[in-house]
Scaffold this active site. Sequence first.
Site, mmCIF file in Angstrom:
data_model
loop_
_atom_site.group_PDB
_atom_site.id
_atom_site.type_symbol
_atom_site.label_atom_id
_atom_site.label_comp_id
_atom_site.label_asym_id
_atom_site.label_seq_id
_atom_site.Cartn_x
_atom_site.Cartn_y
_atom_site.Cartn_z
ATOM 1 N N LEU A 1 11.185 1.301 7.146
ATOM 2 C CA LEU A 1 10.590 1.739 5.899
ATOM 3 C C LEU A 1 11.404 2.896 5.327
ATOM 4 C CD1 LEU A 1 8.133 1.436 3.967
ATOM 5 C CD2 LEU A 1 7.086 3.307 5.248
ATOM 6 N N GLU B 1 11.846 2.386 14.350
ATOM 7 C CA GLU B 1 10.986 3.456 13.856
ATOM 8 C C GLU B 1 9.712 3.499 14.674
ATOM 9 O OE1 GLU B 1 10.155 2.518 9.760
ATOM 10 O OE2 GLU B 1 9.785 0.407 10.230
ATOM 11 N N TYR C 1 0.825 -1.199 0.000
ATOM 12 C CA TYR C 1 0.000 0.000 0.000
ATOM 13 C C TYR C 1 0.860 1.250 0.000
ATOM 14 C CZ TYR C 1 0.865 1.165 4.942
ATOM 15 O OH TYR C 1 1.448 1.543 6.127
ATOM 16 N N ARG D 1 -7.354 -20.649 -1.651
ATOM 17 C CA ARG D 1 -6.386 -20.458 -0.578
ATOM 18 C C ARG D 1 -5.265 -21.497 -0.659
ATOM 19 N NH1 ARG D 1 -4.721 -21.554 4.557
ATOM 20 N NH2 ARG D 1 -4.226 -19.722 5.836
ATOM 21 N N ARG E 1 8.240 4.003 -4.878
ATOM 22 C CA ARG E 1 8.324 3.049 -3.769
ATOM 23 C C ARG E 1 7.302 1.926 -3.942
ATOM 24 N NH1 ARG E 1 7.690 5.148 2.301
ATOM 25 N NH2 ARG E 1 5.561 5.453 1.587
ATOM 26 N N LYS F 1 6.564 -2.026 1.861
ATOM 27 C CA LYS F 1 5.398 -1.405 2.504
ATOM 28 C C LYS F 1 4.182 -2.315 2.332
ATOM 29 C CE LYS F 1 3.243 3.143 3.109
ATOM 30 N NZ LYS F 1 3.661 3.354 4.511
#
Length: 284
Positions: free
Chosen positions: A204, A179, A33, A100, A52, A147
């Site tokens: 990140l 972070e 995301y 799945r 990114r 991310k």
Amino acid sequence: MSRIVYVNGEYLPEEDAKISVFDRGFLFADGVYEVTSVLNGKLVDFDGHAKRLQRSLDELDMPNPVTFEELLEINRELIARNGLEEGGVYLQITRGAADRDFAYPANPKPTIVLFTLVMNISGSPKAETGLKVISIEDQRWGRRDIKTVQLLYPSMGKMMAKAAGADDAWMVEEGVVTEGTSNNAYIVTRDGKIVTRQLSNAILHGITRAAVLRMAEEAQMVVEERPFTIEEAQNAAEAFITSATTFVTPVVEIDGATLGDGAPGPIAKRLREIYMDEARAKAI
């Protein structure tokens, strides 16, 4: 009027938006995301977020369903349809729907979702009062440079902070800060150096981080990229965080220890001013 969202090529009222129960983002957190800030109806650092995003997809061997130009147009169309002046655009891409199975499908058809968020970014009260943070053990997986939508532990960290009467948590691994739960962390030493952890798989690679460090150096501020401890942070002159939706926000308390006089420091305040000026000038 309903918020308009984007799902797999369609603009829809949010109550009509649907994805499959077999989507791997839902079943495995197999997705990435980005959140791009919006000021005055324009996108801040869009190019950095798009790059990114592509890096995250490449690291997960996941195809990108849109080009840079298409993504920019979708963002702008959502901003226009929702009349968004300030806030953000959330983007999520998953590997798509498949029965799945831990093994990836051979030819995935990614799911792409975008929606707008109304937020008071420029006038956030926390920019004036500063944040209180606590420290917690970093229990996330090792590839924090990607991310991904695996945000359960950061969510738990936010709740730990809330339960302690704080605003956020800084995560600690092997004795040093990695972070914040959704932001990069910084301190300012008593001799005026800005210290933040160097880039690696442990944190990140913040788009706002990169911009702020560049601006700091352009303003003749000294930047030192290295780890720091909670004790060092508690004895620092200042501290702050950066992220797409907080820009530069001061930290005034760490694990109950007040920094300085308990008010946002001059370096954090100046960096926020510089960042916001450039963001407004260069937003697209």
